[in-house]
Scaffold this active site. Structure first.
Site, PDB file in Angstrom:
ATOM      1  N   GLU A 133       0.820  -1.207   0.000  1.00 16.18           N
ATOM      2  CA  GLU A 133       0.000   0.000   0.000  1.00 16.18           C
ATOM      3  C   GLU A 133       0.855   1.259   0.000  1.00 16.18           C
ATOM      4  O   GLU A 133       0.529   2.252  -0.662  1.00 16.18           O
ATOM      5  CB  GLU A 133      -0.948  -0.008   1.204  1.00 16.18           C
ATOM      6  CG  GLU A 133      -1.952  -1.141   1.209  1.00 16.18           C
ATOM      7  CD  GLU A 133      -3.023  -1.000   0.132  1.00 16.18           C
ATOM      8  OE1 GLU A 133      -3.057   0.039  -0.556  1.00 16.18           O
ATOM      9  OE2 GLU A 133      -3.835  -1.933  -0.019  1.00 16.18           O
ATOM     10  N   ARG A 153       0.627   3.773  -3.291  1.00 12.86           N
ATOM     11  CA  ARG A 153      -0.020   5.053  -2.997  1.00 12.86           C
ATOM     12  C   ARG A 153       0.991   6.177  -2.789  1.00 12.86           C
ATOM     13  O   ARG A 153       0.882   7.248  -3.397  1.00 12.86           O
ATOM     14  CB  ARG A 153      -0.916   4.930  -1.755  1.00 12.86           C
ATOM     15  CG  ARG A 153      -2.015   3.893  -1.891  1.00 12.86           C
ATOM     16  CD  ARG A 153      -3.002   3.988  -0.744  1.00 12.86           C
ATOM     17  NE  ARG A 153      -3.818   2.772  -0.652  1.00 12.86           N
ATOM     18  CZ  ARG A 153      -5.049   2.737  -0.163  1.00 12.86           C
ATOM     19  NH1 ARG A 153      -5.620   3.843   0.264  1.00 12.86           N
ATOM     20  NH2 ARG A 153      -5.716   1.598  -0.091  1.00 12.86           N
ATOM     21  N   GLU A 209     -12.234   0.224 -10.368  1.00 13.55           N
ATOM     22  CA  GLU A 209     -11.829  -0.722 -11.410  1.00 13.55           C
ATOM     23  C   GLU A 209     -12.693  -0.665 -12.670  1.00 13.55           C
ATOM     24  O   GLU A 209     -12.176  -0.722 -13.792  1.00 13.55           O
ATOM     25  CB  GLU A 209     -11.801  -2.153 -10.851  1.00 13.55           C
ATOM     26  CG  GLU A 209     -10.658  -2.421  -9.888  1.00 13.55           C
ATOM     27  CD  GLU A 209     -10.910  -1.860  -8.501  1.00 13.55           C
ATOM     28  OE1 GLU A 209      -9.936  -1.649  -7.756  1.00 13.55           O
ATOM     29  OE2 GLU A 209     -12.102  -1.624  -8.155  1.00 13.55           O
ATOM     30  N   ASP A 217      -4.935 -10.263  -7.927  1.00 12.31           N
ATOM     31  CA  ASP A 217      -5.335  -9.492  -9.104  1.00 12.31           C
ATOM     32  C   ASP A 217      -4.193  -8.755  -9.800  1.00 12.31           C
ATOM     33  O   ASP A 217      -3.935  -8.936 -10.992  1.00 12.31           O
ATOM     34  CB  ASP A 217      -6.452  -8.511  -8.734  1.00 12.31           C
ATOM     35  CG  ASP A 217      -6.130  -7.679  -7.491  1.00 12.31           C
ATOM     36  OD1 ASP A 217      -5.112  -7.940  -6.835  1.00 12.31           O
ATOM     37  OD2 ASP A 217      -6.925  -6.769  -7.169  1.00 12.31           O
TER      38      ASP A 217
END
Length: 665
Positions: A296, A300, A565, A429
């Site tokens: 993360e 980010r 998404e 993913d």
């Protein structure tokens, strides 16, 4: 008594002294003889010590002279660069360093060949669209400015030469994907000690900006409303709680602000950007005793800072990126070199979660774009070597199923765990997304990445694709120990955009066909729900039942987190096809966000129940990715300007932060 005693001194004069010639002798010859006598009178130890001291001083002198020379040269160059920057680069102009030139236009029947196809704008590409204060710089790395005519002529020559070369050397693999033999991505040059200043382009080479359209203005209004809530109630904190007019902390590093920096820039919000920049300069400190998640923080914070540096040309963001990048490196100090999930950025220690020694596959394989770019900018190879080592290791592992990977990997053994479960949803993913994007980022030279990506897509087709009833929607399910589940996370809706991006970059044409069917499914995950907003997870009906839709929602899955998404894939589909229906679908989604998630006092909130329009049960949390991803992709979706983050020049990380595609050496 004897005669008195006489005391006297006897002095013997040499011949010259006796006649008074010469007097005091301080001649060079005499001094040399005197010094030599003194030297000979010293012991061997004393002479050795003196010689050593002289040698040491000489070496120190040479080193000091060299370092001072380099320092003065660096200072001089920096002053010259600063002067040149002030003259050539107006503040808040979009920089575009180190990207590939726009490819040559393809033939009308380009879809039949595995060659690059240009982005398809629905309007003539020569008109510059987008915010009036955004101007994209020419993609030239050297300081010499060239005209567009010369650049395009050179590109055409290179493309023609490349076609001839491909005819002779290329091999065709993976359903039409062109894989070049004997190519590899070289590590960043250690000669690069500081980033090059983004070069400006001459005024006559700039495209005329035109006003943005009404739908983009609606996105700007939504962003400003969200930003108002964050600024009023959560400034400098991680996430806004808009209903309680407060904030929540995850890492205590201003996640929402950093995630939104490049969105502010792209939307042309100068005043808000300057406020955010001031906070980064004065208040963003990484030297604090706090555990952060490697994945993360990378996508980010590191990704956001690198992207903002490239767009703005402001070195403040690169310096902050280097700081956080270095502080995340202890995560890779594991027996297997598979990184730990958590890092204490103040203490320089890392560890796995308390309950396991595993990391998720998506987390350890979705940090590569950012660390590789950090190496390219700084010239420090350690960042790229660490993340490339992870990909090479995963490439060799057993436990895959036709390219599909399990969800977990052990940091001690380096082996997959929890074998037999395969999904394109949470925990796996972005592994598939980053296979393709790393290949594109590195100039399409790393064949192992392409091979793994193509194998995985074939595995998806073989094991995970099914069609629902009654509308026969194609969807991506999950496989657990040979049992198929008709469960699809909203996260999987990244896949249509990724497939379209691969097809745009020369991969098999059937990838685009699959993308078109899957984006229809993702849209139906919104359209078949009462609020017009998708739940976090849906289950598809495999058998026709009277009164039942394709989509079924379980009570535990009916929340919406303002995820990006589907809008992300709509952006890619519209950019590559020009089909207006993708803009219409995105407009519906934006209106429903405004209808059910907008908080009057500022901000947007995730909701618990997408099936209850009268009471969607707000959760009192605005995720940072709503500003960093969802609204950014909305704005780009509604633009007809292919140069507003040109997909032949930039690659988006999994948090929607655009990074440049590398210029071939």
């Amino acid at each position: 008594a004897g005669p008195p005693r006489r005391d006297f001194i006897s002095v013997t004069l040499g011949p010259e002294e006796a006649v008074g010639v010469g007097g005091y002798n301080n001649g060079k010859a005499w001094r040399r003889r005197s010094c030599w006598r003194k030297w000979k009178q010293l012991s061997r130890l004393q002479r050795s010590v003196i010689l050593f001291l002289f040698a040491f001083l000489a070496v120190c002198g040479v080193i000091s002279y060299t370092s001072m020379g380099e320092a003065w040269k660096s200072i001089t160059n920096k002053l010259l660069d600063d002067q040149r920057t002030e003259q050539e680069i107006p503040r808040l102009k979009l920089a575009d360093p180190a990207v590939l030139p726009a490819p040559q236009k393809a033939d009308a029947n380009h879809g039949d060949y595995p060659e690059l196809s240009l982005q398809k704008p629905p309007k003539p590409a020569h008109v510059r669209r987008g915010p009036s204060n955004l101007q994209i710089k020419a993609p030239w790395r050297d300081t010499r400015l060239k005209t567009q005519h010369d650049t395009m002529r050179a590109v055409e020559e290179l493309v023609e030469a490349d076609k001839v070369d491909k005819t002779e050397k290329s091999i065709i693999s993976w359903r039409g994907a062109v894989i070049e033999p004997d190519q590899s991505t070289e590590p960043p040059s250690s000669k690069i000690t500081e980033p090059e200043k983004p070069s400006s382009m001459e005024a006559e080479d700039q495209k005329e900006p035109v006003p943005i359209n009404e739908r983009q203005l609606a996105v700007i209004d939504a962003f400003r409303h969200a930003w108002k809530g964050y600024k009023d109630f959560a400034w400098g904190h991680d996430e806004l709680k808009p209903l309680s007019k407060s904030y929540s902390e995850w890492f205590g590093l201003g996640l929402t602000l950093i995630d939104a920096l490049d969105t502010l820039w792209i939307l042309g919000l100068k005043e808000e950007f300057e406020e955010a920049r001031k906070w980064v300069a004065n208040d963003l400190v990484f030297d604090k005793n706090v555990d952060v998640n490697l994945f993360e923080s990378t996508i980010r914070i590191l990704g956001g800072l690198l992207s903002t540096y490239h767009l703005s040309g402001d070195s403040l963001f690169l310096e902050k990126a280097k700081d956080i990048g270095n502080r995340l490196m202890p995560a890779f100090k594991t027996p297997s070199k598979i990184p730990y999930s958590d890092v204490n950025i103040g203490r320089g220690t890392a560890h796995p979660p308390r309950w396991t020694s595993d990391s998720t596959v998506a987390e350890v394989t979705s940090i590569q774009l950012e660390f590789r770019e950090l190496s390219r900018l700084t010239g420090d190879e350690k960042f790229q070597e660490a993340v490339d080592g992870v990909m090479k290791h995963v490439h060799t592992l057993s436990g895959k199923n036709d390219g599909l990977v399990p969800m977990f990997i052990n940091t001690n053994s380096g082996q997959f765990t929890h074998l037999g479960v395969y999904t394109l949803g949470a925990r796996a993913d972005s592994y598939y997304e980053y296979l393709l994007k790393q290949w594109i980022q590195g100039g399409k030279k790393e064949n192992e990445l392409l091979e793994d990506y193509m194998r995985a897509i074939e595995g998806v087709k073989k094991h995970l694709l099914q069609r629902s009833e009654p509308k026969k929607l194609t969807f991506v399910g999950e496989l657990a120990h040979g049992h198929f589940s008709a469960k699809m996370d909203h996260l999987v809706c990244f896949l249509p955009g990724t497939l379209a991006l691969g097809a745009h970059n020369g991969l098999a044409a059937d990838h685009m066909k699959l993308a078109e069917t899957l984006i229809e499914t993702c849209y139906q995950m919104y359209a078949q729900v009462e609020t017009g907003l998708s739940p976090e997870i849906v289950h598809f009906n495999l058998h026709a039942q009277k009164g039942h839709k394709d989509v079924e929602i379980k009570p535990a899955d009916r929340h919406n987190l303002l995820r990006p998404e589907t809008v992300e894939s709509l952006f890619y589909m519209y950019r590559f096809t020009g089909d207006k229906k993708y803009q219409e679908w995105g407009w519906e989604i934006l209106q429903n966000f405004n209808r059910y998630t907008r908080v009057p006092t500022g901000g947007y909130t995730s909701i618990n129940n997408v099936q209850n329009p009268s009471n969607p049960e707000p959760r009192d949390k605005m995720e940072s990715f709503f500003l960093g991803e969802t609204l950014k992709y909305m704005f780009l979706l509604f633009s007809d300007d292919v140069d507003l983050i040109n997909l032949d020049k930039y690659i988006f990380n999994t948090e929607a932060h655009p990074l440049p595609i590398w210029m071939p050496a």
